[in-house]
Design a protein around this motif. Structure first.
Motif, short mmCIF file in Angstrom:
data_model
loop_
_atom_site.label_atom_id
_atom_site.label_comp_id
_atom_site.label_asym_id
_atom_site.label_seq_id
_atom_site.Cartn_x
_atom_site.Cartn_y
_atom_site.Cartn_z
N PHE A 139 38.14 42.80 34.07
CA PHE A 139 39.26 43.69 34.31
C PHE A 139 40.27 43.15 35.34
O PHE A 139 41.11 43.90 35.82
N THR A 140 40.15 41.85 35.68
CA THR A 140 41.13 41.23 36.58
C THR A 140 41.63 39.94 35.93
O THR A 140 41.27 38.83 36.34
N PRO A 141 42.50 40.05 34.93
CA PRO A 141 42.94 38.86 34.20
C PRO A 141 43.75 37.87 35.03
O PRO A 141 43.82 36.69 34.68
N ASN A 142 44.33 38.32 36.11
CA ASN A 142 45.18 37.43 36.93
C ASN A 142 44.47 36.94 38.19
O ASN A 142 45.13 36.58 39.16
N PHE A 143 43.14 36.91 38.17
CA PHE A 143 42.40 36.58 39.39
C PHE A 143 42.74 35.19 39.93
O PHE A 143 42.69 34.96 41.14
N PHE A 144 43.10 34.25 39.06
CA PHE A 144 43.34 32.88 39.50
C PHE A 144 44.72 32.67 40.12
O PHE A 144 44.99 31.63 40.71
#
Length: 217
Positions: A80-85
């Motif tokens: 649920f955190t697709p932009n973690f990178f």
């Protein structure tokens, strides 16, 4: 523009990538320490059940608590955190997945098959694992069928995980160290332990119906 990334393959495009802010030790020590705390806590609490539980049952409760929380909290944050990178102010869990991606860059690349497997694991197998803790402690009739089912789900997920990596080229780790430590080492427990638990539960289920079979002769 983002920064250069440490993942394989080198041409992997990660727009807005932000480098790790925590060291490997700063990531692993809290995770391992928390895992040990969970296991010890469940072991001690399960010992208060008036001797109704065997040591095997207590160890199983420890495993299901650990694996359930790992599925929900660790794997759930990935799903649920697709932009973690690319987050400029990452959370601890963002850093966990940037570090783990050194062993399998499909995570940082948001590979659809990987996200799907992890999503099913977090949403279904995580809560089911915690339910298994309750079922064992309460000696519910569905305890073994539940454990057997969750184990099959974990084994299926691992098979998909490894087979898709092979079919996609087997080139997702930054070095042999990360291959063995993360890709193989971090996942091996979810193969060996579910096989052992599934075998035990299968035997228990069969033993339950054995007297019924004898009566029908």
């Amino acid at each position: 523009m983002g920064h250069p990334h440490p993942y394989a393959p080198a041409e992997l495009h990660l727009p807005g990538f932000e480098p790790l802010q925590l060291s490997q030790g700063q990531i692993l020590v809290p995770y391992l320490g928390t895992s040990v705390f969970v296991v010890l806590a469940v072991w001690l609490i399960s010992g208060k059940c008036g001797g109704r539980l065997s040591k095997t049952d207590r160890w199983l409760m420890c495993w299901w608590a650990f694996t359930g929380l790992t599925h929900i909290i660790i794997e759930g944050t990935f799903v649920f955190t697709p932009n973690f990178f690319s987050k400029q102010s990452p959370t601890y869990f963002d850093e966990v997945w940037k570090e783990y991606s050194k062993g399998d860059s499909r995570y940082v690349a948001r590979d659809p098959a990987t996200v799907t497997v992890e999503g099913i694991t977090a949403v279904l197998e995580g809560p089911a694992s915690l339910l298994a803790v309750y079922a064992i402690a309460s000696r519910k009739s569905y305890s073994h069928i539940l454990q057997f089912t969750v184990c099959l789900g974990q084994l299926y997920g691992c098979l998909v995980y490894f087979i898709t990596a092979y079919l996609d080229g087997f080139n997702f780790w930054a070095s042999q160290f990360y291959f063995w430590a993360y890709f193989i080492g971090a996942n091996s427990s979810w193969i060996v332990i579910p096989i052992l638990i599934a075998t035990r539960s299968w035997k228990k289920i069969c033993a339950t119906f054995q007297p019924e079979k004898v009566k029908t002769k």
